[in-house]
Design a protein around this motif. Structure first.
Motif, PDB file in Angstrom:
ATOM      1  N   ASP A  75      46.199  39.237  43.329  1.00  0.00           N
ATOM      2  CA  ASP A  75      45.310  40.151  42.620  1.00  0.00           C
ATOM      3  C   ASP A  75      45.907  41.551  42.711  1.00  0.00           C
ATOM      4  OD1 ASP A  75      43.248  42.151  42.191  1.00  0.00           O
ATOM      5  OD2 ASP A  75      41.806  40.529  42.268  1.00  0.00           O
ATOM      6  N   PRO A  76      46.187  42.207  41.581  1.00  0.00           N
ATOM      7  CA  PRO A  76      46.817  43.537  41.620  1.00  0.00           C
ATOM      8  C   PRO A  76      46.020  44.557  42.424  1.00  0.00           C
ATOM      9  CG  PRO A  76      46.927  42.638  39.406  1.00  0.00           C
ATOM     10  CD  PRO A  76      46.053  41.718  40.191  1.00  0.00           C
ATOM     11  N   ALA A  77      44.672  44.524  42.337  1.00  0.00           N
ATOM     12  CA  ALA A  77      43.849  45.509  43.052  1.00  0.00           C
ATOM     13  C   ALA A  77      43.965  45.317  44.559  1.00  0.00           C
ATOM     14  CB  ALA A  77      42.399  45.404  42.607  1.00  0.00           C
ATOM     15  N   VAL A  78      43.930  44.076  45.001  1.00  0.00           N
ATOM     16  CA  VAL A  78      44.054  43.789  46.432  1.00  0.00           C
ATOM     17  C   VAL A  78      45.447  44.160  46.922  1.00  0.00           C
ATOM     18  CG1 VAL A  78      44.021  41.973  48.180  1.00  0.00           C
ATOM     19  CG2 VAL A  78      42.315  41.976  46.341  1.00  0.00           C
ATOM     20  N   LEU A  79      46.455  43.824  46.132  1.00  0.00           N
ATOM     21  CA  LEU A  79      47.833  44.148  46.499  1.00  0.00           C
ATOM     22  C   LEU A  79      48.015  45.657  46.627  1.00  0.00           C
ATOM     23  CD1 LEU A  79      50.706  43.023  46.937  1.00  0.00           C
ATOM     24  CD2 LEU A  79      51.080  43.334  44.482  1.00  0.00           C
ATOM     25  N   ARG A  80      47.428  46.415  45.726  1.00  0.00           N
ATOM     26  CA  ARG A  80      47.537  47.872  45.785  1.00  0.00           C
ATOM     27  C   ARG A  80      46.966  48.415  47.087  1.00  0.00           C
ATOM     28  NH1 ARG A  80      45.192  52.308  46.031  1.00  0.00           N
ATOM     29  NH2 ARG A  80      43.180  51.278  46.262  1.00  0.00           N
ATOM     30  N   GLU A  81      45.789  47.923  47.478  1.00  0.00           N
ATOM     31  CA  GLU A  81      45.163  48.393  48.717  1.00  0.00           C
ATOM     32  C   GLU A  81      46.020  48.071  49.934  1.00  0.00           C
ATOM     33  OE1 GLU A  81      41.235  46.865  49.040  1.00  0.00           O
ATOM     34  OE2 GLU A  81      40.479  47.893  47.258  1.00  0.00           O
ATOM     35  N   LEU A  82      46.564  46.865  49.981  1.00  0.00           N
ATOM     36  CA  LEU A  82      47.392  46.470  51.123  1.00  0.00           C
ATOM     37  C   LEU A  82      48.639  47.348  51.224  1.00  0.00           C
ATOM     38  CD1 LEU A  82      47.184  42.568  50.848  1.00  0.00           C
ATOM     39  CD2 LEU A  82      46.112  44.019  52.587  1.00  0.00           C
ATOM     40  N   LEU A  83      49.295  47.586  50.094  1.00  0.00           N
ATOM     41  CA  LEU A  83      50.507  48.396  50.112  1.00  0.00           C
ATOM     42  C   LEU A  83      50.201  49.851  50.445  1.00  0.00           C
ATOM     43  CD1 LEU A  83      52.402  46.949  47.003  1.00  0.00           C
ATOM     44  CD2 LEU A  83      53.071  46.745  49.406  1.00  0.00           C
ATOM     45  N   ILE A  93      49.959  54.621  46.827  1.00  0.00           N
ATOM     46  CA  ILE A  93      49.929  53.673  45.712  1.00  0.00           C
ATOM     47  C   ILE A  93      48.553  53.792  45.069  1.00  0.00           C
ATOM     48  CG2 ILE A  93      50.330  51.303  44.989  1.00  0.00           C
ATOM     49  CD1 ILE A  93      52.698  52.536  46.448  1.00  0.00           C
ATOM     50  N   ILE A  94      48.478  54.333  43.855  1.00  0.00           N
ATOM     51  CA  ILE A  94      47.178  54.670  43.288  1.00  0.00           C
ATOM     52  C   ILE A  94      46.766  53.781  42.118  1.00  0.00           C
ATOM     53  CG2 ILE A  94      47.310  57.064  44.028  1.00  0.00           C
ATOM     54  CD1 ILE A  94      48.111  57.827  41.202  1.00  0.00           C
ATOM     55  N   ASP A  95      47.661  52.935  41.624  1.00  0.00           N
ATOM     56  CA  ASP A  95      47.282  52.061  40.513  1.00  0.00           C
ATOM     57  C   ASP A  95      48.193  50.841  40.514  1.00  0.00           C
ATOM     58  OD1 ASP A  95      45.964  51.116  38.332  1.00  0.00           O
ATOM     59  OD2 ASP A  95      46.611  52.680  36.939  1.00  0.00           O
ATOM     60  N   ALA A  96      47.669  49.727  40.032  1.00  0.00           N
ATOM     61  CA  ALA A  96      48.433  48.481  39.939  1.00  0.00           C
ATOM     62  C   ALA A  96      47.886  47.643  38.801  1.00  0.00           C
ATOM     63  CB  ALA A  96      48.364  47.705  41.251  1.00  0.00           C
ATOM     64  N   VAL A  97      48.771  47.113  37.977  1.00  0.00           N
ATOM     65  CA  VAL A  97      48.381  46.206  36.905  1.00  0.00           C
ATOM     66  C   VAL A  97      49.400  45.077  36.828  1.00  0.00           C
ATOM     67  CG1 VAL A  97      47.269  48.028  35.538  1.00  0.00           C
ATOM     68  CG2 VAL A  97      49.671  47.453  35.120  1.00  0.00           C
ATOM     69  N   GLU A  98      48.945  43.926  36.352  1.00  0.00           N
ATOM     70  CA  GLU A  98      49.878  42.836  36.100  1.00  0.00           C
ATOM     71  C   GLU A  98      50.595  43.111  34.786  1.00  0.00           C
ATOM     72  OE1 GLU A  98      50.064  37.949  35.757  1.00  0.00           O
ATOM     73  OE2 GLU A  98      48.151  38.981  36.101  1.00  0.00           O
TER      74      GLU A  98
END
Length: 263
Positions: A75-83, A93-98
């Motif tokens: 999940d891009p949102a979860v991955l963003r938080e972890l990173l 890291i403020i945004d993530a999209v597939e």
């Protein structure tokens, strides 16, 4: 293989982080977060990370972009938080999209920059801006790996203006002295015209010389919209592709599968 596109920042003192330093910090964050990275082939496999148009060392940024390839979907949102939790404060890291489209780098055609000129009166900056914009060409010189090179900075500048000073601009610098804030939109041409080249142009046409080095921050970068004169979000096409994408083959097959006999 899943591709995720990330937007990150370089804030405060971390603007002095070099691109190589960021790469090392990001790869450590990938390991700490146990991200299932896809690796390149060959004798020395390395994580598949693509960086796009990184800002020069010493400049802050609110809009840096990279793309990673994963061996397993996340999940891009979860991955963003972890990173983000694994990165130093300031490299956020403020945004993530597939990624659902190609050509992220091709959509980075212009940047919005903010230049803080401490010790410069806004009126003096305004006169220099007017002289710069009135010129048909403003040539400057910059030393490159192939020696000194002369090029025109005026052609790359779409807009340049003096904007009001606010308390949010470069919070690590005082606001009780003379200060001018410049906002400019610059096309990504070859050779690339950087904010310090524009400052050299202002010095050439109006003798504007800040007493201390300018604090430079990239506010945005993306595709330049000719009609509106704005720089658009390069991740927007990927978000739109998610909302307009048809059902996947697996979902469609499940929907059409006949029901079994009743028990």
């Amino acid at each position: 293989m899943q591709r995720i596109r990330l937007r990150y920042t370089k804030r405060g003192r971390l603007r002095f982080t070099s691109h190589r330093d960021f790469q090392r910090a990001f790869e450590r964050a990938l390991r700490r977060s146990e991200v299932p990275m896809a690796y390149s082939a060959g004798f020395t496999p390395h994580p598949r990370v693509s960086y796009a148009n990184a800002a020069p060392t010493g400049t802050g940024s609110e809009a840096e972009y990279l793309e990673i390839a994963l061996a397993e979907p996340r999940d891009p949102a979860v991955l963003r938080e972890l990173l983000d939790e694994s990165m130093p404060v300031g490299l956020d890291i403020i945004d993530a999209v597939e990624a659902h489209t190609s050509g992220l780098a091709d959509r980075l055609t212009a940047s919005v920059w903010e230049l803080r000129l401490d010790g410069v009166e806004p009126g003096d900056a305004q006169k220099a801006v007017e002289a710069f914009l009135a010129a048909e060409a403003v040539e400057v010189q910059r030393r490159t790996k192939n020696g000194m090179r002369t090029f025109d900075t005026r052609g790359a500048v779409v807009s340049l203006e003096v904007v009001p000073v606010t308390g949010t601009a470069e919070a690590d610098r005082p606001l009780d002295n003379a200060c001018a804030i410049l906002r400019l939109v610059v096309r990504h041409l070859t050779p690339a015209v950087r904010p310090d080249d524009v400052l050299s142009g202002l010095r050439a046409v109006a003798d504007l010389t800040p007493p201390v080095p300018a604090a430079v921050t990239r506010l945005a970068q993306g595709l330049f919209d000719e009609e509106s004169g704005t720089v658009t979000d390069p991740l927007a096409p990927d978000r739109e592709a998610v909302t307009t994408a048809p059902p996947t083959a697996a979902v469609t097959a499940d929907a059409k599968a006949p029901e079994g006999p009743a028990a």
